[in-house]
Design an enzyme around this catalytic site. Structure first.
Site, PDB file in Angstrom:
ATOM      1  N   HIS A  42     -12.561  26.934  12.675  1.00  0.00           N
ATOM      2  CA  HIS A  42     -12.516  27.871  11.742  1.00  0.00           C
ATOM      3  C   HIS A  42     -12.338  29.256  12.543  1.00  0.00           C
ATOM      4  CE1 HIS A  42     -12.431  25.386   8.065  1.00  0.00           C
ATOM      5  NE2 HIS A  42     -12.989  24.670   8.851  1.00  0.00           N
ATOM      6  N   THR A  43     -12.261  29.346  13.578  1.00  0.00           N
ATOM      7  CA  THR A  43     -11.991  30.703  14.221  1.00  0.00           C
ATOM      8  C   THR A  43     -10.610  31.101  14.307  1.00  0.00           C
ATOM      9  OG1 THR A  43     -12.360  29.589  16.281  1.00  0.00           O
ATOM     10  CG2 THR A  43     -14.456  30.793  15.634  1.00  0.00           C
ATOM     11  N   GLY A 130      -1.356  11.958  10.915  1.00  0.00           N
ATOM     12  CA  GLY A 130      -1.841  12.413   9.834  1.00  0.00           C
ATOM     13  C   GLY A 130      -3.507  12.273   9.962  1.00  0.00           C
ATOM     14  N   SER A 131      -4.035  12.136  11.161  1.00  0.00           N
ATOM     15  CA  SER A 131      -5.432  11.838  11.504  1.00  0.00           C
ATOM     16  C   SER A 131      -6.018  13.186  12.098  1.00  0.00           C
ATOM     17  CB  SER A 131      -5.645  10.815  12.111  1.00  0.00           C
ATOM     18  OG  SER A 131      -5.374   9.525  11.502  1.00  0.00           O
ATOM     19  N   LEU A 133      -5.151  14.610  14.849  1.00  0.00           N
ATOM     20  CA  LEU A 133      -4.776  14.799  16.147  1.00  0.00           C
ATOM     21  C   LEU A 133      -3.749  15.291  16.374  1.00  0.00           C
ATOM     22  CD1 LEU A 133      -6.416  11.340  17.404  1.00  0.00           C
ATOM     23  CD2 LEU A 133      -7.730  13.822  17.107  1.00  0.00           C
ATOM     24  N   SER A 134      -2.928  15.962  15.471  1.00  0.00           N
ATOM     25  CA  SER A 134      -1.657  16.660  15.774  1.00  0.00           C
ATOM     26  C   SER A 134      -0.456  16.123  16.238  1.00  0.00           C
ATOM     27  CB  SER A 134      -2.076  18.158  16.679  1.00  0.00           C
ATOM     28  OG  SER A 134      -1.327  19.001  16.160  1.00  0.00           O
ATOM     29  N   SER A 135      -0.383  15.068  15.597  1.00  0.00           N
ATOM     30  CA  SER A 135       1.044  14.450  15.873  1.00  0.00           C
ATOM     31  C   SER A 135       1.949  15.120  15.571  1.00  0.00           C
ATOM     32  CB  SER A 135       1.192  13.028  15.187  1.00  0.00           C
ATOM     33  OG  SER A 135       1.364  13.208  13.666  1.00  0.00           O
ATOM     34  N   GLU A 168       7.139  24.504  11.788  1.00  0.00           N
ATOM     35  CA  GLU A 168       6.060  24.037  10.742  1.00  0.00           C
ATOM     36  C   GLU A 168       5.939  24.963   9.564  1.00  0.00           C
ATOM     37  OE1 GLU A 168       3.442  21.612  12.656  1.00  0.00           O
ATOM     38  OE2 GLU A 168       2.236  21.022  10.991  1.00  0.00           O
ATOM     39  N   ASP A 180      -2.455  24.194  18.101  1.00  0.00           N
ATOM     40  CA  ASP A 180      -1.904  22.752  18.149  1.00  0.00           C
ATOM     41  C   ASP A 180      -0.746  22.732  19.057  1.00  0.00           C
ATOM     42  OD1 ASP A 180      -3.901  22.327  16.660  1.00  0.00           O
ATOM     43  OD2 ASP A 180      -2.781  21.388  14.976  1.00  0.00           O
TER      44      ASP A 180
HETATM   45  P1  ADP Z   1      -1.336  15.186  12.078  1.00  0.00           P
HETATM   46  O1  ADP Z   1      -0.560  16.572  12.726  1.00  0.00           O
HETATM   47  O2  ADP Z   1      -2.757  15.526  11.871  1.00  0.00           O
HETATM   48  O3  ADP Z   1      -1.118  13.916  12.802  1.00  0.00           O
HETATM   49  P2  ADP Z   1       0.664  16.108   9.928  1.00  0.00           P
HETATM   50  O4  ADP Z   1       0.648  15.621   8.490  1.00  0.00           O
HETATM   51  O5  ADP Z   1       0.647  17.485  10.046  1.00  0.00           O
HETATM   52  O6  ADP Z   1      -0.654  15.265  10.590  1.00  0.00           O
HETATM   53  O7  ADP Z   1       1.790  15.490  10.468  1.00  0.00           O
HETATM   54  C1  ADP Z   1       2.090  14.211  10.304  1.00  0.00           C
HETATM   55  C2  ADP Z   1       3.571  14.198  10.257  1.00  0.00           C
HETATM   56  O8  ADP Z   1       4.528  14.498  11.388  1.00  0.00           O
HETATM   57  C3  ADP Z   1       4.117  12.759   9.919  1.00  0.00           C
HETATM   58  O9  ADP Z   1       4.039  12.550   8.621  1.00  0.00           O
HETATM   59  C4  ADP Z   1       5.689  12.771  10.390  1.00  0.00           C
HETATM   60  O10 ADP Z   1       6.540  13.389   9.375  1.00  0.00           O
HETATM   61  C5  ADP Z   1       5.740  13.526  11.724  1.00  0.00           C
HETATM   62  N1  ADP Z   1       5.300  12.753  12.875  1.00  0.00           N
HETATM   63  C6  ADP Z   1       4.472  12.749  13.702  1.00  0.00           C
HETATM   64  N2  ADP Z   1       4.717  11.743  14.447  1.00  0.00           N
HETATM   65  C7  ADP Z   1       5.856  11.059  14.282  1.00  0.00           C
HETATM   66  C8  ADP Z   1       6.539  10.086  14.924  1.00  0.00           C
HETATM   67  N3  ADP Z   1       6.027   9.314  15.929  1.00  0.00           N
HETATM   68  N4  ADP Z   1       7.870   9.907  14.359  1.00  0.00           N
HETATM   69  C9  ADP Z   1       8.406  10.427  13.361  1.00  0.00           C
HETATM   70  N5  ADP Z   1       7.687  11.577  12.748  1.00  0.00           N
HETATM   71  C10 ADP Z   1       6.284  11.799  13.165  1.00  0.00           C
HETATM   72 MG    MG Z   2      -0.453  18.418  12.157  1.00  0.00          MG
END
Ligand code: ADP
Ligand code: MG
Length: 394
Positions: A42-43, A130-131, A133-135, A168, A180
């Site tokens: 939160h910084t 969506g957990s 860890l910044s997918s 984003e 991220d």
């Molecule tokens: P987080 O960044 O915490 O994982 P977010 O909600 O910010 O969660 O981002 C998740 C979204 O990113 C997914 O719903 C999807 O739209 C996209 N995404 C992430 N990884 C993939 C993947 N391997 N293939 C397609 N979309 C992805």
């Molecule tokens: Mg994210």
């Protein structure tokens, strides 16, 4: 270490062969990592300091050119394909994962002036989606590098991180900071990265060899998270507004010292004072953590992580029973240097620095004691500090 590197090589080679099967050509492969924030919570939106680390799970993209002006992408995680027209005159998001691909194409072409070629893409991520860890950053950074590589262009990594945040924020429509994509772009194996969220200056800090990062997902996400996040941001702004009346140089809580807060904080409403105290002391802790890492002093780093958790719990009030339990369990296990909640709070994960030799016992005990306390089975990810986004050689 070897086993984990081998996993990456296996993923890349499988992706190349899946690509051949799907599109009938050879492909280049890029990988961008997810991340965990070691300290500095939160910084970011207070112009302060954060200390993320890139982790081994990430997003891999295989790419090869097409003759037309389209991007055809298939996500193995969603078992679905999507098409993007690079010449679309009014591109708009569809609330679909392909927004992350299209958003990058839009930012690269319209905002940064790159001329992209059409491409086939095959996407695979081994990060939980969506957990926290910044997918999302991993897919953005991987897409950006893949599209540029495919078009024979290169980019400065800080610029790429800014374009990913822009995509984003402006295209996907999620309010996120620079941390991220920045760590996904600029992470270094065996290192944490201290980032100044105002200037974007950064320092790489060595993480001693003998420890792993262990991320423990509480498997809960309490519904008040978004509302409380917005409230915290407003409370910080209120703190800045009031403190700047006495301290005109204060533009963000980043500009407030512990001494300033001691002197002028008593005039603040109690809750605003507590929020400010968290941010001001957390910024000090991040810098102290950098000094600790430079001396390889894991005990000192661990103490700072523990203090960060207490501050988030008591002053910022963003923890919850599950996060506190997970941290308490970890703190009692031998070989654990530090444990704290990471991310926005009200659920999500903890980050733990654990002696490599103690990791199997750590996992066993966390699973059994957390399940006993909550009835929930936590998800645990063990990682070293991984390399930032890279091309993966065949
Ligand atoms: P987080 O960044 O915490 O994982 P977010 O909600 O910010 O969660 O981002 C998740 C979204 O990113 C997914 O719903 C999807 O739209 C996209 N995404 C992430 N990884 C993939 C993947 N391997 N293939 C397609 N979309 C992805
Ligand atoms: Mg994210």
């Amino acid at each position: 270490m070897e086993a984990k590197t081998a996993t990456g090589a296996i993923i890349a080679s499988k992706l190349r062969s899946d690509f051949r099967e799907r599109y009938g050509t050879e492909a280049k492969v890029v990988r961008a990592p997810g991340r965990v924030n070691l300290i500095g919570e939160h910084t970011d939106y207070n112009d302060g300091f954060v200390m993320p680390v890139a982790i081994e799970p990430g997003v891999w993209i295989a790419i090869a050119p097409r003759a037309d002006r389209k991007l055809r992408a298939y996500s193995q995680n969603f078992s679905e394909s999507a098409e993007v027209d690079l010449d679309e005159s009014h591109p708009r998001p569809h609330g679909h994962w392909s927004d992350y691909v299209q958003g990058l194409a839009v930012m690269l072409q319209k905002n940064a002036g790159y001329q992209l070629r059409g491409a086939n893409l095959l996407i695979f991520g081994d990060l939980p989606i969506g957990s926290g860890l910044s997918s999302s950053a991993a897919i953005e950074v991987a897409t950006g590098l893949a599209l540029l590589e495919n078009s024979g262009s290169t980019i400065n990594r800080v610029e790429l991180a800014k374009l990913c945040r822009g995509s984003e924020n402006e295209f996907v429509g999620a309010h996120v900071g620079i941390m991220d994509p920045f760590i996904s772009c600029n992470g270094r194996a065996g290192h944490a990265l201290m980032l100044d969220c105002r200037s974007l200056d950064y320092r790489l800090l060595p993480i001693p060899d003998g420890v792993d990062l262990v991320i423990c997902n509480t498997m809960v996400k309490h519904a008040l998270a978004t509302g409380e996040y917005n409230t915290r941001r407003a409370e910080c702004e209120e703190g800045v507004r009031r403190l700047s009346q006495r301290l005109p140089h204060v533009l963000a809580l980043r500009d407030v010292s512990v001494e300033d807060l001691d002197r002028y904080g008593k005039d603040l409403p109690e809750n605003i004072y507590k929020r400010c105290r968290h941010v001001v002391t957390e910024n000090v802790r991040v810098r102290d953590a950098a000094a600790a890492l430079e001396k390889a002093d894991l005990a000192a780093l661990g103490r700072l992580m523990a203090e960060s958790h207490v501050s988030l719990k008591d002053d910022y009030e963003v923890s919850c029973l599950e996060l506190d339990l997970m941290v308490d369990i970890a703190a009692q296990i031998d070989g654990v240097y530090g444990a704290r909640m990471t991310g926005g709070g009200f659920g999500g994960s903890t980050v733990n620095l654990v002696d490599k030799k103690a990791v199997p016992d750590f996992q066993r005990r966390v699973v059994s004691e957390y399940e006993k306390g909550t009835g929930l089975m936590p998800q645990i990810i063990v990682s070293t500090a991984a390399e930032g986004a890279r091309d993966v050689e065949a």
